[in-house]
Motif scaffolding. Sequence first.
Motif, mmCIF file in Angstrom:
data_model
loop_
_atom_site.group_PDB
_atom_site.id
_atom_site.type_symbol
_atom_site.label_atom_id
_atom_site.label_comp_id
_atom_site.label_asym_id
_atom_site.label_seq_id
_atom_site.Cartn_x
_atom_site.Cartn_y
_atom_site.Cartn_z
ATOM 1 N N ALA A 23 10.965 2.866 -7.583
ATOM 2 C CA ALA A 23 11.471 1.565 -8.153
ATOM 3 C C ALA A 23 12.390 0.647 -7.080
ATOM 4 O O ALA A 23 12.387 -0.469 -7.202
ATOM 5 C CB ALA A 23 12.487 2.131 -9.398
ATOM 6 N N ASN A 24 13.015 1.595 -6.267
ATOM 7 C CA ASN A 24 14.074 0.974 -5.285
ATOM 8 C C ASN A 24 13.195 0.068 -4.339
ATOM 9 O O ASN A 24 13.478 -0.887 -3.795
ATOM 10 C CB ASN A 24 14.823 1.844 -4.594
ATOM 11 C CG ASN A 24 15.889 2.509 -5.436
ATOM 12 O OD1 ASN A 24 16.146 1.962 -6.454
ATOM 13 N ND2 ASN A 24 16.728 3.362 -5.158
ATOM 14 N N SER A 25 12.012 0.841 -3.895
ATOM 15 C CA SER A 25 11.188 0.236 -2.842
ATOM 16 C C SER A 25 10.514 -1.245 -3.408
ATOM 17 O O SER A 25 10.563 -2.123 -2.980
ATOM 18 C CB SER A 25 10.176 1.157 -2.314
ATOM 19 O OG SER A 25 10.738 2.328 -1.795
ATOM 20 N N ARG A 26 10.242 -1.090 -4.843
ATOM 21 C CA ARG A 26 9.656 -2.182 -5.304
ATOM 22 C C ARG A 26 10.674 -3.313 -5.455
ATOM 23 O O ARG A 26 10.310 -4.470 -5.277
ATOM 24 C CB ARG A 26 9.091 -1.819 -6.607
ATOM 25 C CG ARG A 26 7.527 -1.117 -6.634
ATOM 26 C CD ARG A 26 7.293 -0.631 -8.111
ATOM 27 N NE ARG A 26 5.901 -0.209 -7.983
ATOM 28 C CZ ARG A 26 5.321 0.353 -8.994
ATOM 29 N NH1 ARG A 26 6.234 0.866 -10.354
ATOM 30 N NH2 ARG A 26 4.076 0.988 -9.032
ATOM 31 N N ALA A 27 11.663 -2.940 -5.750
ATOM 32 C CA ALA A 27 12.928 -4.074 -5.891
ATOM 33 C C ALA A 27 13.078 -4.488 -4.630
ATOM 34 O O ALA A 27 13.307 -5.868 -4.568
ATOM 35 C CB ALA A 27 14.161 -3.166 -6.586
ATOM 36 N N ALA A 28 13.229 -3.659 -3.476
ATOM 37 C CA ALA A 28 13.451 -4.196 -2.141
ATOM 38 C C ALA A 28 12.336 -5.364 -1.853
ATOM 39 O O ALA A 28 12.713 -6.604 -1.379
ATOM 40 C CB ALA A 28 13.640 -3.177 -1.092
ATOM 41 N N LEU A 29 11.209 -5.033 -2.132
ATOM 42 C CA LEU A 29 10.134 -5.821 -1.783
ATOM 43 C C LEU A 29 9.965 -7.232 -2.569
ATOM 44 O O LEU A 29 10.024 -8.262 -2.162
ATOM 45 C CB LEU A 29 8.546 -5.061 -1.954
ATOM 46 C CG LEU A 29 8.289 -3.949 -0.950
ATOM 47 C CD1 LEU A 29 6.805 -3.333 -1.074
ATOM 48 C CD2 LEU A 29 8.326 -4.654 0.366
ATOM 49 N N LYS B 15 0.883 -1.033 0.062
ATOM 50 C CA LYS B 15 -0.048 -0.104 0.089
ATOM 51 C C LYS B 15 0.827 1.230 -0.015
ATOM 52 O O LYS B 15 0.559 2.286 -0.635
ATOM 53 C CB LYS B 15 -0.891 0.047 1.087
ATOM 54 C CG LYS B 15 -1.927 1.209 1.227
ATOM 55 C CD LYS B 15 -2.868 0.716 0.010
ATOM 56 C CE LYS B 15 -4.034 2.092 0.120
ATOM 57 N NZ LYS B 15 -4.901 2.005 -0.995
ATOM 58 N N ASN B 16 1.941 1.341 0.687
ATOM 59 C CA ASN B 16 2.944 2.404 0.670
ATOM 60 C C ASN B 16 3.241 2.633 -0.825
ATOM 61 O O ASN B 16 3.632 3.774 -1.030
ATOM 62 C CB ASN B 16 4.072 2.105 1.735
ATOM 63 C CG ASN B 16 3.527 2.393 3.196
ATOM 64 O OD1 ASN B 16 2.604 3.136 3.558
ATOM 65 N ND2 ASN B 16 4.155 1.647 3.918
ATOM 66 N N THR B 17 3.877 1.668 -1.316
ATOM 67 C CA THR B 17 4.500 1.961 -2.717
ATOM 68 C C THR B 17 3.226 2.249 -3.643
ATOM 69 O O THR B 17 3.565 3.251 -4.779
ATOM 70 C CB THR B 17 5.112 0.626 -3.317
ATOM 71 O OG1 THR B 17 4.178 -0.457 -3.309
ATOM 72 C CG2 THR B 17 6.497 0.069 -2.371
ATOM 73 N N GLU C 220 3.168 5.785 -5.848
ATOM 74 C CA GLU C 220 3.119 5.975 -7.014
ATOM 75 C C GLU C 220 1.673 6.991 -7.297
ATOM 76 O O GLU C 220 1.902 7.788 -8.418
ATOM 77 C CB GLU C 220 2.474 4.657 -7.664
ATOM 78 C CG GLU C 220 2.355 4.682 -9.327
ATOM 79 C CD GLU C 220 2.130 3.342 -10.086
ATOM 80 O OE1 GLU C 220 2.220 2.983 -11.005
ATOM 81 O OE2 GLU C 220 1.763 2.453 -9.167
ATOM 82 N N HIS C 221 0.700 6.862 -6.624
ATOM 83 C CA HIS C 221 -0.426 7.794 -6.871
ATOM 84 C C HIS C 221 0.307 9.121 -6.597
ATOM 85 O O HIS C 221 -0.286 10.347 -7.181
ATOM 86 C CB HIS C 221 -1.496 7.638 -5.577
ATOM 87 C CG HIS C 221 -2.100 6.344 -6.071
ATOM 88 N ND1 HIS C 221 -2.319 5.697 -7.239
ATOM 89 C CD2 HIS C 221 -2.780 5.198 -5.202
ATOM 90 C CE1 HIS C 221 -2.692 4.209 -7.320
ATOM 91 N NE2 HIS C 221 -3.138 4.269 -6.002
#
Length: 255
Positions: A47-53, A11-13, A17-18
């Motif tokens: 992008a870094n957050s998504r990659a970390a997840l 939800k944070n990511t 994006e929103h």
Amino acid sequence: MSNTVETGHAKNTANLEHLITIAVNEGPAYMPSNPNLTVSNLQVVLANSRAALTTLKNDFNTWKNTTNDREMAFEPLKHLSTKLLNILISSGAPAQTVKDFKTINAKIQGTKINKTKAAEPVVTTADDPSTETLPAHKTISSSQQSYDSMVDHFEKAVILLNSLPFYAPSEPELTVSALQTSFTNFQTLNTASFNSSNLLSSSRINRDKVMYTNPDSLYELAKAVKAYIKGKFGAGSPEYKQVSIMRFSKIKSGK
């Protein structure tokens, strides 16, 4: 890893994006003086957050697979140890040798030869691989029942049997050679599980830094963007109302 917590990270990511979309739609009106709040930098953070997840999810699955493999491999160990004891007794081994093996077997079984009282249950935490242990046993433990200890006990059993010239079972799976192969497999699986646990821990730490604890983390920058929009357009503005409803949760470290 609880679904609630994982939903929080996702939800944070999604909210970031929103937030970026809103900033883009503002065009030239969105001009923060802080370079960390620029659209281009926020896109990097996203992008870094998504990659970390993604990395964390992959490492979690690797950990689950390695620990499952280890658990399945170790499950027959107690039964195997009992078989070895009986084969040793049937070979006509001296009483002291049998006694020595019984001591090792008792450690593998997680009991004393003379049972005395119920053991306290072992508490495990499903989401924390550092607490991974064998199930609790009903009798008092004469040794740690960790996988490290089980590997050590089984190695002692194999070394003892290998030192006995009269131990020569006809069953292929009970020969010293087969037992040595089993020991190597136990050791390999235990090491793989340990390594995957460390990797998972490192991935969680990295996720927390990227998303929550670094000064330029997703959480901190999202708060700053909302503050900038509030300051520029006003608390009652439609621009701020768009972002004020977005919630960014700082999720507890390690979850």
